[in-house]
Design a protein around this motif. Structure first.
Motif, mmCIF file in Angstrom:
data_model
loop_
_atom_site.group_PDB
_atom_site.id
_atom_site.type_symbol
_atom_site.label_atom_id
_atom_site.label_comp_id
_atom_site.label_asym_id
_atom_site.label_seq_id
_atom_site.Cartn_x
_atom_site.Cartn_y
_atom_site.Cartn_z
ATOM 1 N N LYS A 67 70.515 43.810 68.951
ATOM 2 C CA LYS A 67 69.743 45.491 69.087
ATOM 3 C C LYS A 67 71.243 45.597 67.449
ATOM 4 O O LYS A 67 71.912 44.767 67.305
ATOM 5 C CB LYS A 67 70.703 46.194 70.117
ATOM 6 C CG LYS A 67 69.390 45.058 71.070
ATOM 7 C CD LYS A 67 68.669 46.678 72.818
ATOM 8 C CE LYS A 67 67.843 45.676 73.106
ATOM 9 N NZ LYS A 67 67.504 46.627 74.194
ATOM 10 N N GLY B 121 62.573 42.647 78.338
ATOM 11 C CA GLY B 121 63.231 43.472 80.008
ATOM 12 C C GLY B 121 64.416 43.699 80.829
ATOM 13 O O GLY B 121 64.182 43.217 82.087
ATOM 14 N N SER B 122 65.750 43.668 80.630
ATOM 15 C CA SER B 122 66.434 43.263 81.432
ATOM 16 C C SER B 122 66.813 41.717 81.997
ATOM 17 O O SER B 122 67.687 42.007 83.480
ATOM 18 C CB SER B 122 66.623 44.599 82.635
ATOM 19 O OG SER B 122 66.861 45.445 81.687
ATOM 20 N N GLU C 125 62.192 50.055 71.126
ATOM 21 C CA GLU C 125 63.465 51.174 70.136
ATOM 22 C C GLU C 125 62.779 51.805 69.142
ATOM 23 O O GLU C 125 63.473 52.896 68.434
ATOM 24 C CB GLU C 125 64.758 50.522 70.082
ATOM 25 C CG GLU C 125 64.795 50.865 71.835
ATOM 26 C CD GLU C 125 65.604 49.388 71.976
ATOM 27 O OE1 GLU C 125 66.440 48.556 70.808
ATOM 28 O OE2 GLU C 125 66.038 48.939 73.668
ATOM 29 N N HIS D 47 59.629 46.192 68.275
ATOM 30 C CA HIS D 47 59.902 46.867 69.318
ATOM 31 C C HIS D 47 60.453 47.679 70.181
ATOM 32 O O HIS D 47 60.206 49.309 68.670
ATOM 33 C CB HIS D 47 61.619 46.466 69.157
ATOM 34 C CG HIS D 47 62.743 46.058 70.624
ATOM 35 N ND1 HIS D 47 62.596 47.126 71.572
ATOM 36 C CD2 HIS D 47 62.440 45.177 71.233
ATOM 37 C CE1 HIS D 47 63.436 46.520 71.928
ATOM 38 N NE2 HIS D 47 64.157 45.729 72.126
ATOM 39 N N ASN E 296 68.514 39.699 71.543
ATOM 40 C CA ASN E 296 67.962 40.211 70.558
ATOM 41 C C ASN E 296 69.329 41.257 70.942
ATOM 42 O O ASN E 296 70.007 42.104 71.830
ATOM 43 C CB ASN E 296 66.727 41.319 70.995
ATOM 44 C CG ASN E 296 66.717 42.780 70.692
ATOM 45 O OD1 ASN E 296 67.528 42.796 69.582
ATOM 46 N ND2 ASN E 296 66.063 43.434 70.955
ATOM 47 N N ILE F 107 63.691 48.563 79.574
ATOM 48 C CA ILE F 107 64.140 48.122 78.779
ATOM 49 C C ILE F 107 66.295 49.269 78.922
ATOM 50 O O ILE F 107 65.542 49.645 79.029
ATOM 51 C CB ILE F 107 63.784 48.130 76.790
ATOM 52 C CG1 ILE F 107 62.763 46.730 77.303
ATOM 53 C CG2 ILE F 107 64.934 48.324 76.077
ATOM 54 C CD1 ILE F 107 61.911 47.688 75.845
ATOM 55 N N GLY F 108 66.832 47.947 78.655
ATOM 56 C CA GLY F 108 68.031 48.550 79.110
ATOM 57 C C GLY F 108 68.714 49.675 80.187
ATOM 58 O O GLY F 108 69.262 49.984 80.341
ATOM 59 N N GLU G 241 57.513 43.989 76.884
ATOM 60 C CA GLU G 241 58.431 43.970 77.335
ATOM 61 C C GLU G 241 58.199 45.788 77.405
ATOM 62 O O GLU G 241 58.206 46.576 76.457
ATOM 63 C CB GLU G 241 59.681 44.310 76.268
ATOM 64 C CG GLU G 241 59.993 43.041 75.153
ATOM 65 C CD GLU G 241 61.256 43.578 74.927
ATOM 66 O OE1 GLU G 241 62.425 42.919 74.994
ATOM 67 O OE2 GLU G 241 61.844 44.483 73.995
ATOM 68 N N VAL H 195 65.790 38.298 75.070
ATOM 69 C CA VAL H 195 66.875 38.964 75.903
ATOM 70 C C VAL H 195 67.919 40.132 75.373
ATOM 71 O O VAL H 195 68.189 39.670 73.816
ATOM 72 C CB VAL H 195 68.122 37.233 76.677
ATOM 73 C CG1 VAL H 195 68.884 38.495 76.837
ATOM 74 C CG2 VAL H 195 66.840 36.526 77.184
ATOM 75 N N GLY H 196 67.874 41.664 75.793
ATOM 76 C CA GLY H 196 68.964 42.356 75.557
ATOM 77 C C GLY H 196 70.235 41.836 75.816
ATOM 78 O O GLY H 196 70.859 41.085 75.322
#
Ligand code: 3PY
Length: 246
Positions: free
Chosen positions: A12, A208-209, A96, A94, A10, A169-170, A164, A229-230
């Motif tokens: 983003k 999530g990370s 976000e 998601h 992902n 996340i992030g 997630e 995966v972010g």
């Protein structure tokens, strides 16, 4: 039926023409585990760039899709347009989008219904906030999100679930393998409400990370069937995550 390991990237709202071309080249030249299904999700403006240049062994996902067909919906993107562009997946729900864009369970479910009924696979995300986890409400929150989905869809074969936890996340915080496995198992148990077959066959990803260091242990858990995966999907290390079972 064995569940095929699945890794989604992902991106983003990140990237430029040149950085995305670099990611695509890196994936095209890498030796990827053929046992893993890989899907990458760039911002919509770069979907064509990625689809036109990326190896056909990797599918491409949009990060959103509308719940109606083509029409007067300024700013939205349709399932028909995705299919016309050879984009066969979408990430929906998601956190976000649920939090910043205020998408409700109902909106996410309607989008998932329209996409899956019209031939686009969905990486459907769910997860709890830190406050909800600390209040012991993780399973309750995720079950409520699943309940909404169940009331709208009947065909689960085009759905991959991504658990997630919002607090991971992030933030660089990753759920421990035990915390992740516990929720994945609860989701699989919940899916038995749909059917034993759906519970057995649906892939449940952790997101999530995730990075190249923590993916190995997470990927060994019996109910973790891959990752969403972010940030790490923008880096060369994404290849190591895809190959974590090798
Ligand atoms: C993250 O890893 O931060 C994600 O949100 C993946 O979707």
């Amino acid at each position: 039926m064995a569940r095929k390991f699945f890794v989604g990237g992902n991106f983003k709202m990140n990237g430029t023409v040149s950085s995305i071309k670099e990611i695509v080249n890196n994936l095209n030249n890498a030796s990827l585990d053929p046992e893993v299904e890989v899907v990458v999700s760039p911002p919509s403006i770069y979907l064509h760039l990625v689809r036109d240049n990326l190896t056909k062994n990797i599918e491409v996902a949009a990060q959103n899709v509308f719940y109606k067909g083509n029409g007067a919906y300024t700013g939205e993107i349709s399932v028909e347009q995705l299919k016309d562009s050879n984009i066969n997946w979408a990430i929906l729900g998601h956190s976000e989008r649920r939090t910043i864009l205020q998408e409700s369970d109902e909106t996410v479910s309607l989008k998932t219904k329209y996409a899956t009924e019209n031939g686009v696979g969905v990486i459907w995300c769910c997860g709890e906030s830190l406050e909800e986890r600390e209040a012991g409400k993780t399973i309750e929150v995720v079950s409520k999100q699943l309940e909404s989905l169940k009331s709208h869809i009947s065909d689960w074969s085009k759905i991959v679930i991504a658990y997630e936890p919002i607090w991971a996340i992030g933030t660089g915080k990753v759920a421990t393998t035990e915390q992740a496995q516990e929720v994945h198992k609860a989701i699989r148990d919940w899916l038995k409400n749909v059917s034993d077959k759906v519970a057995e066959e649906t892939r449940i990803l952790y997101g999530g990370s995730v990075n190249e260091k923590n993916c190995g242990e997470l990927g060994k858990q019996p109910d973790i069937d891959g990752f969403l995966v972010g940030g790490a999907s923008l880096k060369p290390a994404f290849v190591d995550i895809i190959n974590c079972k090798k």
